[in-house]
Enzyme design. Structure first.
Site, PDB file in Angstrom:
ATOM      1  N   TYR A 247       0.861  -1.196   0.000  1.00  0.00           N
ATOM      2  CA  TYR A 247       0.000   0.000   0.000  1.00  0.00           C
ATOM      3  C   TYR A 247       0.889   1.235   0.000  1.00  0.00           C
ATOM      4  CZ  TYR A 247      -3.040   3.766   1.616  1.00  0.00           C
ATOM      5  OH  TYR A 247      -3.698   4.958   1.726  1.00  0.00           O
TER       6      TYR A 247
ATOM      7  N   GLU B  91      -3.994   7.321  -3.532  1.00  0.00           N
ATOM      8  CA  GLU B  91      -3.837   5.972  -3.003  1.00  0.00           C
ATOM      9  C   GLU B  91      -3.463   5.028  -4.139  1.00  0.00           C
ATOM     10  OE1 GLU B  91      -6.337   4.818   0.915  1.00  0.00           O
ATOM     11  OE2 GLU B  91      -7.489   4.905  -0.930  1.00  0.00           O
TER      12      GLU B  91
END
Length: 386
Positions: free
Chosen positions: A109, A197
């Site tokens: 991530y 993101e």
């Protein structure tokens, strides 16, 4: 302003961030031909909507034939995709992303947000990719690694190396991550973004890093500096009442209740919603008409509130500081007459010219109830909405 995944990835490419090769199809008949151009034997096809949870809703598939690409396009183009992040009607699918399939060794991530407390941006990385970062923060907070980047300074190699260590990257991957870290930070700052993101940032079967997904939110207040980003706005993905409100500089968010709210000031609007809940009701919306509200704004705000069929009563709570309460009162009367309101309207006005406003409203002979006490006004709104 949110971007579609394919728009985010196009931005990524312009900042030398590694992504899969892809095409975007907006017509069924072009999907197969675009897939063929990728010259691969396996594709990932993704419905393009401004919502998460696409995979679980059937909006993302791995396919192994050109016919399956076409089938996916027929299934979704022109339809609505319903996910856990949409309402029951879902969001329209106007395009699909067709990209080469990546063999994944592991999922990471990477994200960036604004940290107003330190006047910097914060880059967050975690070896727990492919899941909601909120779940990682709650269950395994020690697996989230952070680095602050000052807007006026270049992102540092040392910060990148520290995050790479947290991601358990080898030396070659670390060197690649340094470039990703610095280029993504540069993109965030130069394009005035509010959120980025990459979930997941993957290590592929060649041990290389790749941005497999992309979520980008642009700071709408900075769009005047970025005409190239303004053109990417997809209004079909926006709630129509919220879209209409933005045309009149009204801050509107649709909710699920039955009491329409019209308030000036975000803090007062939140407080009004709380008082409605305390009185046993449920607000149908958040609506901040702003400090410089005028008669036309009030009229348009009324129209937007009444376009929601769930609304059974309207509570107006205005503090007359910059704005004069009598101006608001005239706007309310004008709107009620123009729109033809047939539900109770409860008005609470305080401040500049409130007494004059009360006199104007009580002489109007319209279905308007003036109540100077907010708690009582909320209770009346709840009672009359039932």
């Amino acid at each position: 302003m949110n971007l579609h995944e394919h728009q985010a990835k196009t931005l990524f490419k312009s900042y030398d961030l590694p992504t899969s090769n892809f095409f975007v199809a907006s017509k069924v008949e072009e999907a197969k031909e675009l897939a063929k151009k990728l010259n691969v034997s396996k594709w990932v096809v993704k419905a393009q909507v401004h919502a998460g949870g696409r995979g679980k809703a059937g909006g993302v598939e791995v396919v192994e034939s050109l016919d399956d690409v076409e089938t996916f396009a027929k299934k979704w183009l022109g339809k609505n995709l319903v996910t856990y992040q949409t309402d029951k009607n879902g969001q329209p699918v106007n395009s699909i992303l067709i990209e080469e399939c990546t063999e994944i060794s592991s999922e990471l991530y990477l994200g960036i947000v604004v940290d107003r407390s330190t006047r910097s941006i914060v880059v967050m990385a975690s070896p727990e990719g492919g899941v909601n970062i909120e779940e990682v923060a709650e269950n395994n907070p020690e697996k989230i690694f952070k680095a602050s980047v000052k807007i006026e300074e270049e992102a540092s190699d040392d910060d990148a190396k520290r995050l790479a260590q947290g991601l358990n990257l080898n030396s070659e991957q670390t060197n690649q991550f340094i470039d990703i870290f610095k280029n993504l930070s540069k993109l965030f700052i130069e394009k005035d973004l509010a959120l980025v993101e990459i979930n997941p940032l993957v290590i592929d079967d060649k041990n290389k890093l790749k941005c497999l997904d992309g979520k980008v939110t642009v700071d709408s207040n900075a769009l005047f500096r970025h005409e190239e980003l303004m053109s990417l706005r997809d209004t079909s993905q926006e709630e129509q009442r919220e879209l209409e409100a933005s045309k009149w500089d009204l801050n509107y968010v649709s909710l699920e209740g039955e009491i329409g709210c019209m308030v000036n000031g975000a803090g007062l609007a939140m407080g009004t919603m709380d008082i409605i809940k305390l009185a046993g009701g449920f607000p149908a919306n958040f609506l901040d008409v702003g400090g410089g509200v005028n008669e036309k704004n009030v009229s348009e705000a009324f129209k937007i509130i009444l376009s929601d069929q769930k609304v059974k009563a309207i509570l107006i709570n205005i503090f007359g500081g910059i704005v004069k309460c009598d101006v608001v009162a005239e706007g309310i009367i004008s709107a009620v007459k123009e729109v033809g309101v047939d539900i109770p309207v409860i008005v609470r006005l305080k401040g500049n010219n409130a007494n004059i406003a009360q006199e104007i409203l009580t002489k109007s002979d319209l279905n308007i109830i003036f109540e100077p006490d907010l708690s009582t006004a909320a209770e009346k709104a709840v009672e009359l909405s039932k």
